[in-house]
Scaffold this active site. Structure first.
Site, mmCIF file in Angstrom:
data_model
loop_
_atom_site.group_PDB
_atom_site.id
_atom_site.type_symbol
_atom_site.label_atom_id
_atom_site.label_comp_id
_atom_site.label_asym_id
_atom_site.label_seq_id
_atom_site.Cartn_x
_atom_site.Cartn_y
_atom_site.Cartn_z
ATOM 1 C CD GLU A 238 -32.668 18.494 -8.847
ATOM 2 O OE1 GLU A 238 -32.293 17.465 -8.412
ATOM 3 O OE2 GLU A 238 -33.483 18.871 -9.497
ATOM 4 C CD GLU B 179 -32.401 20.837 -13.266
ATOM 5 O OE1 GLU B 179 -32.570 19.533 -13.371
ATOM 6 O OE2 GLU B 179 -31.163 20.995 -12.666
HETATM 7 C C1 GLA Z 1 -32.489 17.094 -12.091
HETATM 8 C C2 GLA Z 1 -31.048 17.571 -12.024
HETATM 9 C C3 GLA Z 1 -30.591 17.588 -13.328
HETATM 10 C C4 GLA Z 1 -31.089 16.430 -14.305
HETATM 11 C C5 GLA Z 1 -32.522 16.336 -14.040
HETATM 12 C C6 GLA Z 1 -33.145 15.009 -15.069
HETATM 13 O O1 GLA Z 1 -33.513 18.190 -12.183
HETATM 14 O O2 GLA Z 1 -30.562 18.757 -11.244
HETATM 15 O O3 GLA Z 1 -29.111 17.176 -13.254
HETATM 16 O O4 GLA Z 1 -30.727 14.994 -13.524
HETATM 17 O O5 GLA Z 1 -32.968 16.192 -12.952
HETATM 18 O O6 GLA Z 1 -34.654 15.299 -15.201
#
Ligand code: GLA
Ligand code: ZN
Length: 667
Positions: free
Chosen positions: A154, A307
């Site tokens: 991210e 995710e």
């Molecule tokens: C993000 C991060 C993960 C985690 C999620 C929690 O997507 O990439 O590591 O922290 O949020 O929702």
């Protein structure tokens, strides 16, 4: 080795999760992979935040455990999505080299103790990233488990430190050439900002009053490019050792920090993290729009959900749970909209840390739970379906560009209430509610073949995009522009010509004034005869439009533009341009856009059942019922449900939460 892996993964829809074995004792690892197999998990993302476990002290690498983890995955037929650990540097980095840590707008240098505390411009950070990635590649490239590489996590850091100031200046020198050009582009004659030397140019740090919008816009561009450089640097290291395994990094949907349109050409698989809020029943519209954005960004390459949360997240103020049925609907929504993988954060619920209350595929309460049984059921369904073949056809593109969003989010505009993403979402929702599939595209994309181009928020229209849009109209597309469009150029400078700039000519109308409405204004929109549009209300905003050759579709009744045109349209070349100088209420917006789609020859379905999402993917038709009550959907031809084998003809009954994957074939 690669051939064996490809044979294993071909035809699979990836189903899996982030797995953080470094947070657990070894005994748990084997239990985990066995439970993964039982749940249909075929992809585990490992190593995302493992830096301090891989390099506990500078230059001392301890990767044996990771290789063991990969062996264990391979032994169980589970693919690894192997991440580079560089999103969260270990404490030693920031303590020894404080300049590797992010500095905020107000000059505060952030500490370790959380994650993401790096400065993208720090040579030391970058060197240590390259070193740990080189070691990762040396030990793990070619491992039979590794089916995907996941660079960082991210990307989105924003840093205002002196190193970033230098890097920003170098980027500005490449973009603008000399200082005079920069001064002109940024309009520095305003408020005595003229730069006499490059050293004076800074990131847009905290200042007493509104900061120069052109400077802020370029800083956003630079930040996105600087982070992309970090990704590319690691990608190159991986590619040199592993020529074939796909490489990705996870995006965050409509995330303002990065212009994904500049990134995704460098991703072999576009991957996204999507966390629609279960407390909001309409968030399924937002997740559909995000999926369409990802499909557009992938531009023919695969995309996947990297995710999502099985149920609750832990970062909202109040974390409402998702029902298993809603989770299933959301999963199939992504598949319907072209995804080839469904992954979650995370496999095993954490025991420690800020995310220990975040849901997971395997909750703390264990596998014998309602939640985990639902995971297994979905895993089995996804495995039985295999990869859904085929593209998602769309006749309509909705246009969205980051620079315009950025420029339209700055201070100093006529109204902060005309929010670009909110308007985008309203226009998108009109299409969604009537079952019209759209692609989310950028003004620089290939727009050939779309019957209609909807541009709800095109505040910034650069010269090249104006020309491309005009060409698309001449070629036969119906371009529909939202209010406050075509106002500024790439430097967010007001176009010194009739607005919407470049398109006022083809439209045969121009905007003379932007007129945000007083809170208590009761302004109506009245249709002109022959348009078959209903009357409605104007929200927030009006414009003083002068229609010269354009047809008027709607007029203001009341308010500052009383009697004046509110929606105008004109045929041009083989196509048409329509301009909305207003924000119509939901029903009227739907009517206007439906009329536009109809004139464009795009299929619309006025009888589409409310809350039913329908998407065609290859030969399949996916139906999802997001409504509270049952719905009935008319089928054009008899079809078979690939999930149940049931044959349907005429119409199909959809209970709440229903998911149907229909095919023409007899199974
Ligand atoms: C993000 C991060 C993960 C985690 C999620 C929690 O997507 O990439 O590591 O922290 O949020 O929702
Ligand atoms: Zn910095």
């Amino acid at each position: 080795m690669n051939a064996a892996r490809e044979a294993r993964t071909a035809g699979r829809t990836w189903f899996g999760a982030d797995w953080n074995p470094e947070q657990w004792d070894r005994e748990v690892w084997r239990t985990d992979v066995e439970l993964m197999v039982a749940a249909g998990v075929n992809l585990a993302t490992v190593g995302v935040f493992s830096w301090s476990s891989l390099e506990p002290r500078p230059g001392k690498y301890t990767l044996d455990w990771l290789v063991e983890v990969l062996d264990l995955l391979a032994e169980h037929g589970i693919d690894a999505d192997l991440a580079t650990p560089t999103a969260s540097p270990p404490p030693w980095l920031g303590v020894r080299w404080p300049e590797t840590r992010t500095v905020t707008e107000t000059g505060v240098r952030l500490s370790h103790g959380s994650r993401n505390h790096f400065c993208p411009s720090s040579p030391v950070y970058r060197e240590r990233c390259r070193a740990v990635v080189a070691e990762l590649v040396r030990r793990c490239a070619g491992h039979p488990a590794v089916a995907l590489w996941h660079v960082g996590n991210e990307y989105g850091q924003v840093c205002f430190c002196d190193l970033c100031a230098e890097a920003f200046r170098r980027w500005l020198q490449r973009r603008h050439g000399d200082l005079d050009t920069l001064n002109r582009a940024w309009g520095t004659a305003v408020w005595s900002q003229g730069y006499a030397a490059w050293e004076e140019v800074l990131p847009p740090r905290a200042a007493p009053y509104v900061v120069n919008p052109a400077q802020r816009l370029d800083f956003r561009r630079w930040t996105s490019d600087a982070l992309l450089e970090l990704y590319l640097e690691q990608k190159e290291l991986i590619r040199a050792a592993d020529p074939t395994t796909p490489i990705t990094t996870n995006a965050m949907g409509f995330f303002a920090g990065v212009d994904y349109r500049r990134w995704t050409p460098h991703l072999d698989v576009v991957s996204d993290d999507s966390y629609p809020d279960p407390a909001d029943p309409a968030s399924v519209v937002g997740s559909a729009m995000t999926a369409d954005l990802m499909r557009g960004l992938a531009d023919g390459r695969p995309w996947m959900l990297m995710e999502q949360a099985w149920s609750t997240v832990s970062w909202r103020e109040h974390n409402v749970a998702k029902s298993p049925a809603r989770m299933r609907r959301e999963a199939f929504q992504a598949l319907a909209r072209g995804a080839d993988g469904l992954c979650w954060f995370q496999w095993r619920q954490a025991a420690d840390g800020p995310e220990r209350f975040h849901s997971a595929l395997l909750p703390t309460a264990g596998p014998d739970t309602r939640q985990h049984r639902a995971v297994r059921a979905l895993g089995a369904e996804v495995a039985a379906l295999g990869r859904l073949p085929g593209a998602v056809p769309a006749e309509v593109a909705v246009l969205f560009d980051w620079p315009s969003w950025w420029a339209h989010s700055e201070a100093g505009l006529p109204s902060a209430r005309l929010r670009p993403l909110e308007q985008l979402r309203r226009w998108y929702e009109v299409c969604w509610r009537q079952g019209t599939t759209v692609d989310l595209r950028g003004g620089g994309d290939d727009l050939a073949g779309y019957r209609a181009l909807l541009a709800p928020t095109a505040f910034l229209l650069d010269a090249a995009t104006r020309e491309r849009l005009t060409a698309a109209v001449e070629g036969g597309a119906h371009l529909v522009l939202g209010p406050f469009s075509g106002v500024v150029d790439e430097h967010t400078r007001l176009w010194q010509e009739p607005v919407p700039a470049g398109l006022a000519g083809p439209l045969g109308a121009r905007v003379e004034e932007h007129l945000p409405l007083p809170d208590d204004a009761a302004v109506e929109l009245h249709p002109e005869p022959g348009t078959e549009l209903p009357a409605g209300r104007a929200l927030l905003w009006a414009e003083w439009l002068r229609a010269e050759q354009a047809e008027v579709w709607l007029r203001f009744a009341g308010g500052p533009a009383d009697g004046g045109p509110a929606v105008v349209s004109r045929g041009w070349g083989r196509g048409r341009v329509t301009y909305l100088g207003c924000v119509p209420d939901d029903a009227l917006l739907a009517a206007v856009l439906t009329r536009c789609l109809g004139l464009a020859g795009a299929a619309t379905d006025p009888g589409h059942p409310d809350g039913v999402e329908v998407v065609r993917r290859g030969g399949d038709l996916l139906l999802l019922n997001h409504a509270d009550g049952p719905r009935r959907y008319r089928l054009a031809e008899p079809m078979t449900d690939r999930l149940t084998g049931a044959r349907h003809a005429g119409s199909i009954e959809l209970e709440p939460d229903a998911v149907r994957v229909l095919t023409k074939e007899d199974l």
